[in-house]
Design a protein around this motif. Structure first.
Motif, mmCIF file in Angstrom:
data_model
loop_
_atom_site.group_PDB
_atom_site.id
_atom_site.type_symbol
_atom_site.label_atom_id
_atom_site.label_comp_id
_atom_site.label_asym_id
_atom_site.label_seq_id
_atom_site.Cartn_x
_atom_site.Cartn_y
_atom_site.Cartn_z
ATOM 1 N N PHE A 1 63.716 -63.018 32.272
ATOM 2 C CA PHE A 1 64.064 -61.911 31.384
ATOM 3 C C PHE A 1 64.179 -62.377 29.932
ATOM 4 O O PHE A 1 63.768 -61.667 29.005
ATOM 5 C CB PHE A 1 65.376 -61.266 31.833
ATOM 6 C CG PHE A 1 65.275 -60.489 33.111
ATOM 7 C CD1 PHE A 1 64.604 -59.277 33.148
ATOM 8 C CD2 PHE A 1 65.821 -60.972 34.282
ATOM 9 C CE1 PHE A 1 64.496 -58.551 34.321
ATOM 10 C CE2 PHE A 1 65.723 -60.269 35.467
ATOM 11 C CZ PHE A 1 65.053 -59.049 35.488
ATOM 12 N N ILE A 2 64.744 -63.565 29.732
ATOM 13 C CA ILE A 2 64.880 -64.098 28.370
ATOM 14 C C ILE A 2 63.506 -64.360 27.765
ATOM 15 O O ILE A 2 63.247 -64.022 26.599
ATOM 16 C CB ILE A 2 65.730 -65.382 28.391
ATOM 17 C CG1 ILE A 2 67.187 -65.043 28.719
ATOM 18 C CG2 ILE A 2 65.645 -66.120 27.055
ATOM 19 C CD1 ILE A 2 68.061 -66.259 28.963
ATOM 20 N N ALA B 1 73.699 -63.893 29.163
ATOM 21 C CA ALA B 1 72.944 -63.937 27.914
ATOM 22 C C ALA B 1 71.762 -62.971 27.909
ATOM 23 O O ALA B 1 71.233 -62.655 26.844
ATOM 24 C CB ALA B 1 72.436 -65.363 27.654
ATOM 25 N N VAL B 2 71.340 -62.488 29.078
ATOM 26 C CA VAL B 2 70.142 -61.646 29.153
ATOM 27 C C VAL B 2 70.284 -60.349 28.355
ATOM 28 O O VAL B 2 69.448 -60.056 27.495
ATOM 29 C CB VAL B 2 69.784 -61.365 30.629
ATOM 30 C CG1 VAL B 2 68.664 -60.329 30.702
ATOM 31 C CG2 VAL B 2 69.364 -62.643 31.322
ATOM 32 N N PRO B 3 71.330 -59.528 28.588
ATOM 33 C CA PRO B 3 71.452 -58.306 27.773
ATOM 34 C C PRO B 3 71.618 -58.611 26.285
ATOM 35 O O PRO B 3 71.112 -57.860 25.435
ATOM 36 C CB PRO B 3 72.709 -57.631 28.343
ATOM 37 C CG PRO B 3 72.905 -58.234 29.692
ATOM 38 C CD PRO B 3 72.412 -59.639 29.582
ATOM 39 N N LEU B 4 72.308 -59.698 25.981
ATOM 40 C CA LEU B 4 72.524 -60.070 24.589
ATOM 41 C C LEU B 4 71.210 -60.405 23.890
ATOM 42 O O LEU B 4 71.015 -60.068 22.718
ATOM 43 C CB LEU B 4 73.486 -61.251 24.501
ATOM 44 C CG LEU B 4 73.811 -61.778 23.099
ATOM 45 C CD1 LEU B 4 74.453 -60.688 22.256
ATOM 46 C CD2 LEU B 4 74.721 -62.999 23.190
ATOM 47 N N VAL B 5 70.288 -61.061 24.593
ATOM 48 C CA VAL B 5 69.006 -61.429 23.994
ATOM 49 C C VAL B 5 68.209 -60.181 23.619
ATOM 50 O O VAL B 5 67.636 -60.105 22.529
ATOM 51 C CB VAL B 5 68.197 -62.317 24.953
ATOM 52 C CG1 VAL B 5 66.774 -62.500 24.447
ATOM 53 C CG2 VAL B 5 68.865 -63.683 25.102
ATOM 54 N N LEU C 1 59.012 -62.695 24.214
ATOM 55 C CA LEU C 1 57.600 -62.330 24.128
ATOM 56 C C LEU C 1 57.423 -60.941 23.530
ATOM 57 O O LEU C 1 56.554 -60.726 22.680
ATOM 58 C CB LEU C 1 56.965 -62.396 25.519
ATOM 59 C CG LEU C 1 55.461 -62.091 25.598
ATOM 60 C CD1 LEU C 1 54.670 -63.110 24.780
ATOM 61 C CD2 LEU C 1 54.994 -62.086 27.051
ATOM 62 N N VAL C 2 58.248 -60.007 23.966
ATOM 63 C CA VAL C 2 58.174 -58.647 23.422
ATOM 64 C C VAL C 2 58.500 -58.650 21.932
ATOM 65 O O VAL C 2 57.808 -58.024 21.123
ATOM 66 C CB VAL C 2 59.129 -57.709 24.189
ATOM 67 C CG1 VAL C 2 59.246 -56.362 23.480
ATOM 68 C CG2 VAL C 2 58.641 -57.507 25.614
ATOM 69 N N GLY C 3 59.573 -59.357 21.555
ATOM 70 C CA GLY C 3 59.936 -59.440 20.145
ATOM 71 C C GLY C 3 58.852 -60.084 19.313
ATOM 72 O O GLY C 3 58.560 -59.649 18.188
ATOM 73 N N TRP C 4 58.234 -61.136 19.860
ATOM 74 C CA TRP C 4 57.152 -61.821 19.145
ATOM 75 C C TRP C 4 55.958 -60.906 18.940
ATOM 76 O O TRP C 4 55.392 -60.850 17.851
ATOM 77 C CB TRP C 4 56.740 -63.070 19.929
ATOM 78 C CG TRP C 4 55.485 -63.722 19.418
ATOM 79 C CD1 TRP C 4 55.375 -64.539 18.328
ATOM 80 C CD2 TRP C 4 54.162 -63.612 19.969
ATOM 81 N NE1 TRP C 4 54.063 -64.943 18.174
ATOM 82 C CE2 TRP C 4 53.301 -64.392 19.168
ATOM 83 C CE3 TRP C 4 53.644 -62.935 21.068
ATOM 84 C CZ2 TRP C 4 51.945 -64.495 19.425
ATOM 85 C CZ3 TRP C 4 52.290 -63.039 21.331
ATOM 86 C CH2 TRP C 4 51.452 -63.823 20.508
ATOM 87 N N TRP C 5 55.578 -60.184 19.986
ATOM 88 C CA TRP C 5 54.414 -59.313 19.856
ATOM 89 C C TRP C 5 54.679 -58.169 18.875
ATOM 90 O O TRP C 5 53.821 -57.827 18.058
ATOM 91 C CB TRP C 5 54.024 -58.747 21.226
ATOM 92 C CG TRP C 5 52.729 -57.973 21.161
ATOM 93 C CD1 TRP C 5 51.461 -58.473 21.235
ATOM 94 C CD2 TRP C 5 52.601 -56.560 20.976
ATOM 95 N NE1 TRP C 5 50.543 -57.453 21.116
ATOM 96 C CE2 TRP C 5 51.213 -56.271 20.956
ATOM 97 C CE3 TRP C 5 53.520 -55.520 20.833
ATOM 98 C CZ2 TRP C 5 50.724 -54.977 20.795
ATOM 99 C CZ3 TRP C 5 53.039 -54.225 20.669
ATOM 100 C CH2 TRP C 5 51.665 -53.962 20.655
ATOM 101 N N LEU C 6 55.870 -57.589 18.957
ATOM 102 C CA LEU C 6 56.183 -56.445 18.094
ATOM 103 C C LEU C 6 56.248 -56.839 16.620
ATOM 104 O O LEU C 6 55.782 -56.093 15.752
ATOM 105 C CB LEU C 6 57.509 -55.814 18.519
ATOM 106 C CG LEU C 6 57.518 -55.018 19.828
ATOM 107 C CD1 LEU C 6 58.932 -54.541 20.134
ATOM 108 C CD2 LEU C 6 56.565 -53.833 19.756
ATOM 109 N N ILE D 1 67.417 -54.742 40.562
ATOM 110 C CA ILE D 1 67.016 -55.600 39.444
ATOM 111 C C ILE D 1 68.089 -56.642 39.162
ATOM 112 O O ILE D 1 67.808 -57.825 38.960
ATOM 113 C CB ILE D 1 66.732 -54.753 38.188
ATOM 114 C CG1 ILE D 1 65.514 -53.857 38.425
ATOM 115 C CG2 ILE D 1 66.512 -55.653 36.969
ATOM 116 C CD1 ILE D 1 65.222 -52.922 37.263
ATOM 117 N N GLY D 2 69.333 -56.211 39.164
ATOM 118 C CA GLY D 2 70.428 -57.134 38.873
ATOM 119 C C GLY D 2 70.677 -58.144 39.966
ATOM 120 O O GLY D 2 71.218 -59.228 39.698
#
Length: 337
Positions: A190-191, A73-77, A196-201, A176-177
């Motif tokens: 990562f999720i 789910a990480v890349p998908l998020v 958090l990045v999406g919220w801030w942007l 990383i993987g």
């Protein structure tokens, strides 16, 4: 006498006091439900899926089990956050799946053998997305046409670089993987970072407010003196950055490249945004709801695998579950009106 006067002037139950400027309590409750219900529904669906999976395989509730369950789910998020940004300005990106696949190919070939050229190609993606935003805004070409056309370009470039799945990612990306922790499942980190990045942007930055304004009322944004072109181009570039991160994380997990590795991301990211409370008309960006929607969709396939459902039926079952959650959102929104 004083008591009678006070009673006669007191506002009726469920109504706002005159001059207070506050809506009735019932109205505020319905507004709260309307705003929070999409994320709540996604959360409920996510909890149900995890509970069912845990009932079938109790080991899933361990750190290792959750890591394995949430890894895909990480890349998908991250890709869903990118789609959310594009949809917040009223557009749709139909090239996300092939672009994520292309990034895995670049990571497994050029980044490993010629890092400078690999970085330049990733930078070129950002330039292309800036041009896409410019074309959509200046020429009025629908985003679905532009991004669909580019999806074939991404596919062609990926096949040219790596016709068949393979290659090997550089050591830093592999590290990383392969990161593991005994305290918290790494995928959760990562999720949370993606949310958090999406919220801030989209919710805290000025550019996020302008992007949402562009999707809901472009004329108002223009009258306020902000450049519509710059706002749309910025949205496309930010989305491209998140897509690149999605592709790199997917390559880190698979340790190889495959142009078709994320072919289902395009429609899945759109579904995640809608499940999380987004709209096709733009003007809304709900990072938490989008994150929960993406994780929910990512875990559905895991659950269907645990119940040993034939692969030929999994796509149909996944669609039924998604429709059920969407129906719940529609019912909740109608109730909250």
């Amino acid at each position: 006498m004083t008591t009678a006067t006070t009673a006669s002037t007191a506002p009726a139950p469920g109504t706002a006091a005159r001059g207070s400027g506050r809506p009735p309590a019932a109205t505020r409750l319905r507004a709260g439900l309307a705003h929070g219900s999409p994320a709540l529904l996604s959360l409920v669906a996510l909890v149900v899926i995890v509970a069912l999976a845990a009932a079938i395989q109790p080991g899933i509730l361990s750190v290792t089990g959750l890591s394995l369950m949430l890894m895909s789910a990480v890349p998908l998020v991250f890709a869903a956050q990118a789609q959310m940004i594009i949809m917040s300005v009223g557009d749709i990106d139909l090239g996300i799946g092939n672009l994520v696949g292309l990034v895995t190919v670049i990571a497994a070939t050029l980044l490993a053998t010629n890092p400078v050229l690999g970085v330049l190609m990733l930078g070129a993606v950002l330039v292309v997305y800036a041009l896409l935003g410019l074309i959509v805004q200046k020429r009025g070409v629908p985003s679905i046409i532009v991004t669909l056309g580019m999806s074939f370009v991404w596919l062609g470039v990926g096949l040219q670089l790596l016709p068949t799945p393979g290659g090997a990612t550089p050591a830093w990306l592999t590290a990383i993987g392969s990161w593991r922790s005994d305290i918290v499942p790494p995928p959760l980190v990562f999720i949370a970072l993606a949310a958090l990045v999406g919220w801030w942007l989209t919710r805290r930055s000025r550019v996020g407010a302008r992007m949402r304004a562009l999707g809901s009322s472009a004329a108002t944004l223009d009258k306020a003196g902000w450049s519509l072109t710059r706002t749309r181009v910025t949205a496309y570039v930010l989305a491209a950055v998140l897509i690149l991160v999605s592709g790199l994380l997917l390559a880190a997990q698979t340790r190889s490249g495959d142009i078709n590795s994320a072919s289902n991301f395009t429609l899945t990211t759109i579904a995640a945004v809608i499940l999380g409370g987004g709209t096709f008309s733009g003007g809304r960006a709900l990072p938490l709801g989008t994150t929960l929607g993406a994780v929910t969709l990512g875990l559905i396939s895991v659950l269907l695998s645990l119940v040993a459902l034939p692969s030929s039926m999994q796509a149909g079952a996944q669609g039924v579950i998604v429709l059920a959650v969407l129906a719940g959102r529609i019912i909740t929104e109608r109730f909250s009106r």
